[in-house]
Motif scaffolding. Structure first.
Motif, PDB file in Angstrom:
ATOM      1  N   ASP A  14       0.815  -1.218   0.000  1.00 49.11           N
ATOM      2  CA  ASP A  14       0.000   0.000   0.000  1.00 49.11           C
ATOM      3  C   ASP A  14       0.851   1.271   0.000  1.00 49.11           C
ATOM      4  N   GLY A  66      -7.014  -2.618   1.770  1.00 52.11           N
ATOM      5  CA  GLY A  66      -7.736  -3.036   0.587  1.00 52.11           C
ATOM      6  C   GLY A  66      -8.563  -4.275   0.852  1.00 52.11           C
ATOM      7  N   PRO A  87      -9.483   3.534   1.576  1.00 46.96           N
ATOM      8  CA  PRO A  87      -9.679   2.289   0.845  1.00 46.96           C
ATOM      9  C   PRO A  87      -8.640   2.178  -0.281  1.00 46.96           C
ATOM     10  N   LYS A  89      -7.289   0.423  -3.718  1.00 50.02           N
ATOM     11  CA  LYS A  89      -7.774  -0.287  -4.897  1.00 50.02           C
ATOM     12  C   LYS A  89      -6.938  -1.545  -5.096  1.00 50.02           C
ATOM     13  N   ASP A  93     -12.098  -2.608  -8.224  1.00 50.66           N
ATOM     14  CA  ASP A  93     -11.794  -1.173  -8.326  1.00 50.66           C
ATOM     15  C   ASP A  93     -11.792  -0.467  -6.971  1.00 50.66           C
ATOM     16  N   GLY A  94     -11.571  -1.200  -5.907  1.00 45.60           N
ATOM     17  CA  GLY A  94     -11.522  -0.620  -4.568  1.00 45.60           C
ATOM     18  C   GLY A  94     -12.875  -0.455  -3.909  1.00 45.60           C
ATOM     19  N   MET A  95     -13.945  -0.792  -4.613  1.00 43.55           N
ATOM     20  CA  MET A  95     -15.290  -0.620  -4.038  1.00 43.55           C
ATOM     21  C   MET A  95     -15.513  -1.533  -2.846  1.00 43.55           C
ATOM     22  N   LEU A  98     -13.847   0.279  -0.001  1.00 42.30           N
ATOM     23  CA  LEU A  98     -14.625   1.476   0.333  1.00 42.30           C
ATOM     24  C   LEU A  98     -15.856   1.111   1.156  1.00 42.30           C
ATOM     25  N   THR A 112     -13.974   8.412   6.115  1.00 41.52           N
ATOM     26  CA  THR A 112     -13.507   7.666   4.950  1.00 41.52           C
ATOM     27  C   THR A 112     -13.329   8.607   3.773  1.00 41.52           C
ATOM     28  N   VAL A 115     -11.230   6.142  -2.785  1.00 43.84           N
ATOM     29  CA  VAL A 115     -10.302   5.051  -3.075  1.00 43.84           C
ATOM     30  C   VAL A 115      -8.943   5.630  -3.462  1.00 43.84           C
ATOM     31  N   ASN A 116      -7.905   5.160  -2.787  1.00 42.25           N
ATOM     32  CA  ASN A 116      -6.511   5.587  -2.999  1.00 42.25           C
ATOM     33  C   ASN A 116      -6.281   7.068  -2.692  1.00 42.25           C
TER      34      ASN A 116
END
Length: 168
Positions: A14, A66, A87, A89, A93-95, A98, A112, A115-116
């Motif tokens: 990460d 992740g 979050p 990815k 797609d990182g969802m 998230l 939060t 993503v990234n």
């Protein structure tokens, strides 16, 4: 120098995302620490870290993870310190990360960011700390002013871009 922000990542993979937060803290002269801790592989170490963070003078924790992304929530469950989840990815797609971070139960909040979006996490951490630090607050005002100046300059450069039907 004692850290006032902790950056925790689930894995050193990460780090390319988290580096943006570290660079921002350097720019703002905010002392920070970085650790790799995993909610799933090192759960006892995560709990020990989170339980002792306030006593060590940490004011905000950024936790990046992740996939299942339980790290921010596990940390938030063990400390009164604000936790900001990033979050990462890695799949979907990182969802997945998230949603895992944002859907915390009542009483265990985790702020939060996207993503990234480690830079936004660092800016938010600085804004939280700046509530009680007028010098840092001024640095943040200057930083945000510089963001606006970049857009003004970009518009000036766009004025020189020529197209047959461009009217400005």
């Amino acid at each position: 120098m004692k850290p006032i922000v902790s950056i925790i990542m689930g894995s050193t993979s990460d780090l390319p995302v988290i580096e943006k937060a570290a660079a921002f803290f350097d720019e703002m002269q905010i002392p920070f620490e970085m650790h790799a801790l995993s909610a799933h592989r090192t759960p006892k170490e995560v709990e020990i870290f989170a339980a002792g963070a306030a006593e060590r003078g940490i004011k905000v924790i950024i936790a990046a993870a992740g996939m299942a992304a339980h790290l921010p929530g596990v940390i938030a469950a063990s400390t009164p310190i604000p936790v900001i989840g990033v979050p990462i990815k890695s799949s979907f797609d990182g969802m997945d990360a998230l949603l895992a971070i944002v859907q915390m139960p009542p009483g265990i909040p985790v702020a939060t960011v996207g993503v990234n979006a480690a830079l936004n996490a660092a800016i938010l951490a600085a804004q939280i700390i700046a509530v009680g630090d007028s010098v840092l607050a001024e640095k943040l005002i200057d930083y945000k002013t510089s963001l606006a100046q970049k857009i003004v300059k970009a518009n000036q450069q766009l004025a020189d871009v020529k197209y047959k039907f461009k009217t400005n």
